[in-house]
Write an enzyme that holds these catalytic residues in place. Sequence first.
Site, PDB file in Angstrom:
ATOM      1  N   CYS A  92       0.835  -1.203   0.000  1.00 41.24           N
ATOM      2  CA  CYS A  92       0.000   0.000   0.000  1.00 41.24           C
ATOM      3  C   CYS A  92       0.879   1.266   0.000  1.00 41.24           C
ATOM      4  CB  CYS A  92      -0.970  -0.024   1.181  1.00 41.24           C
ATOM      5  SG  CYS A  92      -2.374   1.096   0.961  1.00 41.24           S
TER       6      CYS A  92
ATOM      7  N   HIS B  20      -3.823  -5.122   0.736  1.00 44.59           N
ATOM      8  CA  HIS B  20      -3.268  -5.632   1.998  1.00 44.59           C
ATOM      9  C   HIS B  20      -3.391  -7.157   2.048  1.00 44.59           C
ATOM     10  CE1 HIS B  20      -2.545  -1.844   4.196  1.00 44.59           C
ATOM     11  NE2 HIS B  20      -3.543  -1.381   3.461  1.00 44.59           N
TER      12      HIS B  20
ATOM     13  N   GLU C 295      -2.207  -9.074   4.224  1.00 46.07           N
ATOM     14  CA  GLU C 295      -2.157  -9.552   5.611  1.00 46.07           C
ATOM     15  C   GLU C 295      -3.523  -9.682   6.262  1.00 46.07           C
ATOM     16  OE1 GLU C 295      -1.381  -5.024   5.906  1.00 46.07           O
ATOM     17  OE2 GLU C 295      -1.137  -6.653   4.472  1.00 46.07           O
TER      18      GLU C 295
END
Length: 509
Positions: free
Chosen positions: A79, A167, A169
Site C-alpha cells: 500500500c 493488503h 495480511e
Amino acid sequence: MEEMILILDFGSQYTQLIARRLRELNVYCEIHPYTNIPKIEPNVIGVILSGSPYSVRNEKAPNPDLSEIKGKLPLLGVCYGAQLLAHVNGGSIMPSETREYGRANLSFIDQSNELVSGMTDGSQVWMSHGDTVKELPGDFEIITSTSDVAVAGYKVNGEKTYGIQFHPEVYHSTEGAILLKNFVVNICGSKQDWTPDAFVETTVTELQEKIGDDKVILGLSGGVDSTVAAMLLHKAIGKNLHCIFVDNGLLRKNEFEEVLKNYEHLGLNVKGVNASKLFYDELAGLTDPEEKRKAIGKVFVDVFDEESKKVDGASWLAQGTIYPDVIESISTGGPSQTIKSHHNVGGLPDYMKLKVVEPLRALFKDEVRRVGKSIGLNQGLLGRHPFPGPGLAIRILGDITEEKVRILQEVDHIFIQGLKDSNLYDEVWQAGVILLPVQSVGVMGDERTYEKAVALRAVSSTDGMTADWCHLPYDFLAKVSNDIINKVKGINRVTYDISSKPPATIEWE
C-alpha cells in the site's frame, strides 16, 4: 543469528498483522519504525514496507533512506510502501478517482511472476488507500490489476523489489497467504524454521550463555507469560532461578493461594510475598490510570529490590514481557504512539542493580502458548485468560479502596466461574469485570437502592493486538447478572461491553 524478515512500520493499523501472518508461516520477523531502521545484518533476508495513514504527496510524508535495502535485499512495499517506492523512483501518485477501500477482485495476474504465482483470477483482495499509482517508472512492470486499479501490483526489473496496493495480511484478502509465502519463502529463501521447539532450544542456549552462573529473580503472576518464562529459565539455569509471587492486593479472589498451589508440581523455587498494604498505601487517592500504573510499578520494583537483596548474588530480573507489550508501550518517536504504559516494559530505576532478561520478548501470546505446550505445561495453565499486570486496579475506575477491590473480586469470581461452569471459558480470549465510578437507582424488595454498576467484558482474539466482543448467550448473561445483583451487596446494575479493539482497548484503563 536466525534469519529474519524486517518490517518497517509507517503507521498502518495492519502492521502487526503482517508480522502475525509471517509467524504463522514459521518465519521470524521484527517490526521497527521507519524512523529507526536497524543496521542491516547478514541474517536479514528480506524487508517489507507497511501501509500508512500518510499520503506520499504530503511534504511531511515518511521517506526513509532505503539505499542499504532496495536492490540489495528482497523488498515488498504494501500500500503506502508500494506508492513510496514508485514515487521516489519517478512514478506518478495521484488521488484515486474511484473509491479504493474495501473488497476488490484481481482481474489480471501475471502467473510468470514469482510474487503472485499461484493466485487465481478473481481473487478477493482488500484495498485501503486514498491515493493510487497512476504511472510507473520506466523499469517497473505491472504484475496484477483489478478492474478499477491498473497497478494493483508491480515488480522492478532486475531487482527483487515489488509493490502491491492491497493488503495481503488481512483475512479479507483470501489468497494473501499465498502472496506472503511466495515472498518470504520463494523470493527471500526462508527455511521456515521458526517453530516452538526451535525457539525453546535456541532460547535455552542463549539464556545459559547470557546468564552463566548468575542468579535470577523472576516475578511470577500465575499467568501464561510469566509461567512459560519461568520454565524456560528453569531449563536453562535450574536452581539459580528464584521466583517471587507478590500478592499486591489486586488479584482475583483466592488467586494468591491457588497460584502458589499450581506451581508446586513444576519444580520451581517459588516464594510468596504478601505486600497488599504497600500497594494500597501507594494507590491511596489516585484516580488517573497512568498514575495508578506507575504507582503499582514503583511498589513492584521496591518489593523486588527488597527481595533480591535476600538472594545472595542475584544480578538479573526476569520478566514475562511479550511482543504486544513492547509494541504498545514503547513510543519510538516513529509512527507507533504509546497507547498505555506497561509495568513489564521500560527498564528499571538506577538504584535497582539488576539487569533485565525477557525470554518471551519476541513472541505473540498464541506463540507463548505453543512454546508452553512444547515444554510440557498442562492445559489448565496454558488456557488461563490474560490478566493485567496492575490487576484489578485498572478495572476499578477511579480511586482504589480495599472495599472496592473486595466487591470487584466477588463479582469477577461469579462471572469467571460462570464461564467455566457453562463451558464458555475456553471460547473466550479474556474476560473480566469493570467497577464503574457511577451509582444508579434500583429497587430490591420494596426498597429503593442507589448502588454501584459494573460492566462485564469478554473478548475473542488471537494475540491481543485486535479483539472482538464475544457474543455470549443471552440466558448466560441473564443468569450472571442475576447472580451478581443477588449475591454481591453494593451492586444493583450489570452492563455488557460490546466494544471491539480497535477503537476500544480490551481493558478500560
